[in-house]
Scaffold this motif. Structure first.
Motif, PDB file in Angstrom:
ATOM      1  N   GLU A  41      36.343  -2.363 -31.999  1.00 40.10           N
ATOM      2  CA  GLU A  41      36.355  -3.782 -32.351  1.00 40.10           C
ATOM      3  C   GLU A  41      35.716  -4.608 -31.251  1.00 40.10           C
ATOM      4  OE1 GLU A  41      40.449  -4.610 -33.146  1.00 40.10           O
ATOM      5  OE2 GLU A  41      40.342  -3.843 -35.192  1.00 40.10           O
ATOM      6  N   ARG A  42      35.983  -4.260 -29.997  1.00 38.25           N
ATOM      7  CA  ARG A  42      35.377  -4.985 -28.885  1.00 38.25           C
ATOM      8  C   ARG A  42      33.867  -4.780 -28.838  1.00 38.25           C
ATOM      9  NH1 ARG A  42      38.998  -3.000 -24.349  1.00 38.25           N
ATOM     10  NH2 ARG A  42      37.065  -1.946 -23.893  1.00 38.25           N
ATOM     11  N   MET A  43      33.400  -3.622 -29.245  1.00 45.96           N
ATOM     12  CA  MET A  43      31.976  -3.311 -29.228  1.00 45.96           C
ATOM     13  C   MET A  43      31.237  -3.900 -30.425  1.00 45.96           C
ATOM     14  SD  MET A  43      32.067   0.690 -27.981  1.00 45.96           S
ATOM     15  CE  MET A  43      30.807   1.083 -29.118  1.00 45.96           C
ATOM     16  N   ALA A  46      31.093  -2.251 -36.099  1.00 48.19           N
ATOM     17  CA  ALA A  46      30.906  -2.419 -37.547  1.00 48.19           C
ATOM     18  C   ALA A  46      29.731  -3.349 -37.830  1.00 48.19           C
ATOM     19  CB  ALA A  46      32.178  -2.960 -38.181  1.00 48.19           C
ATOM     20  N   GLU A  47      29.613  -4.428 -37.057  1.00 41.86           N
ATOM     21  CA  GLU A  47      28.503  -5.352 -37.252  1.00 41.86           C
ATOM     22  C   GLU A  47      27.179  -4.685 -36.898  1.00 41.86           C
ATOM     23  OE1 GLU A  47      29.424  -8.799 -34.962  1.00 41.86           O
ATOM     24  OE2 GLU A  47      31.302  -9.124 -36.033  1.00 41.86           O
ATOM     25  N   TYR A  48      27.186  -3.876 -35.860  1.00 46.13           N
ATOM     26  CA  TYR A  48      25.972  -3.168 -35.453  1.00 46.13           C
ATOM     27  C   TYR A  48      25.535  -2.186 -36.537  1.00 46.13           C
ATOM     28  CZ  TYR A  48      22.823  -0.217 -32.770  1.00 46.13           C
ATOM     29  OH  TYR A  48      21.745   0.506 -32.357  1.00 46.13           O
ATOM     30  N   ILE A  49      26.482  -1.464 -37.103  1.00 49.14           N
ATOM     31  CA  ILE A  49      26.156  -0.501 -38.164  1.00 49.14           C
ATOM     32  C   ILE A  49      25.631  -1.235 -39.393  1.00 49.14           C
ATOM     33  CG2 ILE A  49      27.157   1.154 -39.780  1.00 49.14           C
ATOM     34  CD1 ILE A  49      28.941   2.115 -37.464  1.00 49.14           C
ATOM     35  N   SER A  50      26.245  -2.360 -39.736  1.00 49.84           N
ATOM     36  CA  SER A  50      25.760  -3.113 -40.899  1.00 49.84           C
ATOM     37  C   SER A  50      24.366  -3.661 -40.639  1.00 49.84           C
ATOM     38  CB  SER A  50      26.721  -4.240 -41.266  1.00 49.84           C
ATOM     39  OG  SER A  50      26.665  -5.273 -40.307  1.00 49.84           O
TER      40      SER A  50
END
Length: 116
Positions: A41-43, A46-50
């Motif tokens: 979550e800190r990294m 999920a947003e990076y993968i999307s």
């Protein structure tokens, strides 16, 4: 009979210690998973993968970043050159290097009048 009871007690102890180890192992595993989730979550994983799943958006964002860098470099170099030229114009009155600085300032001034 005593040896049988002793063996049975030993087995019960081993089973209970195995169960305690499993409980400890489960709780340790859950604790590690929670830490891993928190790290993800800190990294912003999920947003990076999307973002990686949408290549057009990734290209667009990289294009904007490149434009911003280029604009920043252009403005920064212009300001730096202006400051250097201003300092050089102050040094024109120095006896030894004044004539050289005056020539440089004159050349730059003529080039800016003419345009690039």
């Amino acid at each position: 009979m005593s040896s049988q009871n002793h063996n049975k007690d030993k087995l019960d102890d081993e089973e209970s210690s195995t169960t305690e180890k499993q409980r400890f192992s489960y709780s340790e595993t859950i604790s590690r998973l929670e830490r891993l989730i928190h790290t993800f979550e800190r990294m912003n994983l999920a947003e990076y993968i999307s973002l990686l799943q949408r290549p057009r958006r990734l290209i667009f964002l990289n294009f904007l970043a490149g434009l911003s860098r280029g604009l920043g470099i252009g403005i920064g170099m212009t300001l730096l050159a202006a400051i250097v030229l201003y300092i050089l114009s102050l040094l024109v009155d120095l006896p030894l290097i004044g004539s050289y600085v005056a020539k440089i300032v004159k050349i730059v001034h003529e080039e800016t009048k003419r345009g690039f």
